[in-house]
Design a protein around this motif. Sequence first.
Motif, PDB file in Angstrom:
ATOM      1  N   PHE A   1      -6.229   6.249  -7.552  1.00  0.00           N
ATOM      2  CA  PHE A   1      -6.053   4.815  -7.780  1.00  0.00           C
ATOM      3  C   PHE A   1      -7.380   4.052  -7.899  1.00  0.00           C
ATOM      4  O   PHE A   1      -7.377   2.845  -8.138  1.00  0.00           O
TER       5      PHE A   1
ATOM      6  N   THR B   1      -1.891   1.113 -12.280  1.00  0.00           N
ATOM      7  CA  THR B   1      -2.057   2.570 -12.302  1.00  0.00           C
ATOM      8  C   THR B   1      -0.712   3.265 -12.183  1.00  0.00           C
ATOM      9  O   THR B   1      -0.445   4.262 -12.868  1.00  0.00           O
TER      10      THR B   1
ATOM     11  N   PHE C   1       0.825  -1.210   0.000  1.00  0.00           N
ATOM     12  CA  PHE C   1       0.000   0.000   0.000  1.00  0.00           C
ATOM     13  C   PHE C   1       0.863   1.266   0.000  1.00  0.00           C
ATOM     14  O   PHE C   1       0.367   2.360  -0.296  1.00  0.00           O
TER      15      PHE C   1
ATOM     16  N   VAL D   1      -3.482  -1.250  -8.567  1.00  0.00           N
ATOM     17  CA  VAL D   1      -2.578  -0.205  -8.054  1.00  0.00           C
ATOM     18  C   VAL D   1      -1.258  -0.234  -8.820  1.00  0.00           C
ATOM     19  O   VAL D   1      -0.735   0.807  -9.236  1.00  0.00           O
TER      20      VAL D   1
ATOM     21  N   ILE E   1       0.651   3.816  -2.789  1.00  0.00           N
ATOM     22  CA  ILE E   1      -0.321   4.904  -2.705  1.00  0.00           C
ATOM     23  C   ILE E   1       0.158   5.983  -1.749  1.00  0.00           C
ATOM     24  O   ILE E   1       0.043   7.187  -2.030  1.00  0.00           O
ATOM     25  N   THR E   2       0.700   5.569  -0.607  1.00  0.00           N
ATOM     26  CA  THR E   2       1.210   6.559   0.358  1.00  0.00           C
ATOM     27  C   THR E   2       2.340   7.380  -0.265  1.00  0.00           C
ATOM     28  O   THR E   2       2.389   8.608  -0.115  1.00  0.00           O
TER      29      THR E   2
ATOM     30  N   SER F   1       2.831   7.970  -3.433  1.00  0.00           N
ATOM     31  CA  SER F   1       2.230   8.859  -4.427  1.00  0.00           C
ATOM     32  C   SER F   1       1.645  10.097  -3.762  1.00  0.00           C
ATOM     33  O   SER F   1       1.790  11.222  -4.269  1.00  0.00           O
ATOM     34  N   THR F   2       0.985   9.899  -2.616  1.00  0.00           N
ATOM     35  CA  THR F   2       0.399  11.020  -1.888  1.00  0.00           C
ATOM     36  C   THR F   2       1.480  11.996  -1.434  1.00  0.00           C
ATOM     37  O   THR F   2       1.348  13.220  -1.582  1.00  0.00           O
TER      38      THR F   2
ATOM     39  N   GLU G   1      -6.273   9.916  -1.994  1.00  0.00           N
ATOM     40  CA  GLU G   1      -5.417   9.485  -3.097  1.00  0.00           C
ATOM     41  C   GLU G   1      -5.818   8.081  -3.568  1.00  0.00           C
ATOM     42  O   GLU G   1      -5.880   7.815  -4.778  1.00  0.00           O
ATOM     43  N   ALA G   2      -6.107   7.212  -2.610  1.00  0.00           N
ATOM     44  CA  ALA G   2      -6.515   5.849  -2.948  1.00  0.00           C
ATOM     45  C   ALA G   2      -7.798   5.856  -3.776  1.00  0.00           C
ATOM     46  O   ALA G   2      -7.942   5.096  -4.738  1.00  0.00           O
TER      47      ALA G   2
END
Length: 540
Positions: free
Chosen positions: A379, A427, A301, A424, A304-305, A307-308, A374-375
Motif C-alpha cells: 500500500f 490501491t 486500516f 489505501v 490493510i489488515t 489484505s494481509t 503489507e502497509a
Amino acid sequence: MQGATKGVVIGGAIAVVLAAVGFGGYDLFHSVSSKPTADASPVPKVTAPPSAAEVRSTAHDFLAAWASGDVAKAAALTDDSTQATAQLTSYRSDLHVSRLTLADKPATGTRVPFSVRAGVSYDGQDSAWDYDSALTVVRDASGKPVVKWAPAVLNPKLTSGQGLEAAPSSTPPPLTAVDRNGTALTAAKYPSLAGILSELQTRYGSTMQGTPGMDIRIKGADGKPGASLHPLSQGKPGKPLRTTIDATLQAQAEKSVTTQGPDAAVVAIQPSTGDILAVANNPAGGYDKALLGTYAPGSTFKVITASTLLTTGKVTPGTPLDCPKTISYGGRSFHNVEGMQIDKATFAQDFAASCNTAFISTANVLPDGAVENEAHDVFGLGLNWSTGVPSWDGKVPVGTGSEKAMTMIGQGQVQVSPLDMASVAATAKSGAFHQPVIVPTSVDNRQIAQAPQQLPASVDAALRSMMVLTARQGTAAPTVGQLGGDVGAKTGTAEVDGQTKPNSWFLAYRDDVAAAAVVPNTGEGYKFAGKIVAALLSAS
C-alpha cells in the motif's frame, strides 16, 4: 548666419559646423615671441564667465565626443573626468545603447539644452529612447571652459548620487496554477488550496512564471532601483502549471467539509493514476490536515489488515470468524463499538460490521510485522512520497503483544493522513499502488515512490468484494449504499486518549474516484466523515 551652430549626425555621432564667429574679445589666435622679454608678464588666468562662443564650442565638442563613443575625450571636457568617465561608459554598456544622436539647441547664458535619441537593443528587441537634457559650461581651476559634470547631464531626472541601470521592470506575475482541464485555481475561489498554491509558487514559480521585462531605471544613491524611464523589453510570459486537481470535485470538497463539524479534512484520488483530484480542510486556512495530518485511522486500516490475512491464504471472505463482545490479547482487553457481538459470522461480515474483536482474534495467524510490511510494500505507506507539495505518507511501526493487536485495528502507533487513506482505498480499487501526485512528474521529472509488491489478483478481488458488501449492506450503507456504479467502502471510529468522542473516519471508492475523510472528536465514521465522502463521490 554669423554666430550660429548647426548639428550634423555623421556615422551616429554629432558634428558641428561653425560659421565665422566673434569670440567677444577672447583671441583664438595670439602671437607669442620666440624669446621672452625681460619685462614679459604671466598671462592672467581668465576668471570671467565663459563667453557665448566658449559655451557653444565647449558644449558642441563634448556632445560630439559623447555621441561618437569617445568617452575619454568627452570626460576630459568636464570638470570631473573621473565621474564622467565612469557614468558615460556605463551609459552605453549597461543600458545597451547601440546608437546615440545628440543635438544642441540655442544656449541661454551658460546653459545649453540638447536633445537625446538613444537607440537601445536588448534581448532581440530594439527601441528608441528620446528625451531632452541640458548641460552648463563653467571654467575649471585653470580657467578653461568645461562642462560642469552632474548626473543630470545624462538625464534630467537624475539628482546627485544617482545613476542609470537596466533592471527588471517588475516582479514576475504570480504562478498561474490550473486544474487538469485548464481551469484556473485561486485561493479566493478554492480557499483550501491557499497553502498548496503558495507552495507551488515556491517550488515551481521560477521555472513556470516566465521572466519580467527590463527597463532603464534610476539607480538610487543607496543602490536600490528607482523610477522607470524607458522599457527595454516586454519580458516573456510564463506557462500555467497544470495540476491534477479537478475543479468540480474541489468545489464539492470545499463545500462538504464545512457541513460536518470543525477540523474536517478530505482528499480524493484517481485510483488508476494516483492523481490527487481534491483536497479540502475546515477551516480552509492554516495547517493542511488533509495532506499533513497524523491520525490513528481506526477501522479504515482494516483494509490493510484484511489484505494481509487474505494474502496468507488461511482466511477467505467466507471463513467463519466469530465476533465476540470483548477479547484479550497481549494482556489488554479490546471491545467493539457499542458492545457489538455477531455469532457465527464470516470474515466478510466481520469486515462489513467493523468488528474489532474478530480481527484481533486472527493475530496469531500473522507473524509480527506482517501487517506493517503489507502497509509498506503493497500500500506504499512510509515510502517517502514526492507529491509535488509537502505531504505525510504514513507511519506504521512494528508492534508486538497488545501493540500488534492495536495496529490491526488502526490504533496505537499508526499515524496516517486523509491523503494516505484515500490512497489505501485507491490501491484496493486498482490492485496496485500509484503514488499520489498533485503535480504531474512530467513537469519536473522527479522520482516518485514505487511499491515493491502489488495485490495478487485473487486477493484484490476478495478485498473489493468485502468493501462492496460494506458499502451496500454494512456500516457504510447509510451514506454510500445508494450510489450507482462500482462502490466499495470502509468506516472507522478511532478512539483517542484525552478526547471525549472518537475520530470519525470513512474511505470509499466509486468507479475511478477514491476518497477518505476524517472529522476528529465527533463520533462514528458513517455519521460524519461518511457524509463528506458520499457528497464528494456523488459529484464524481
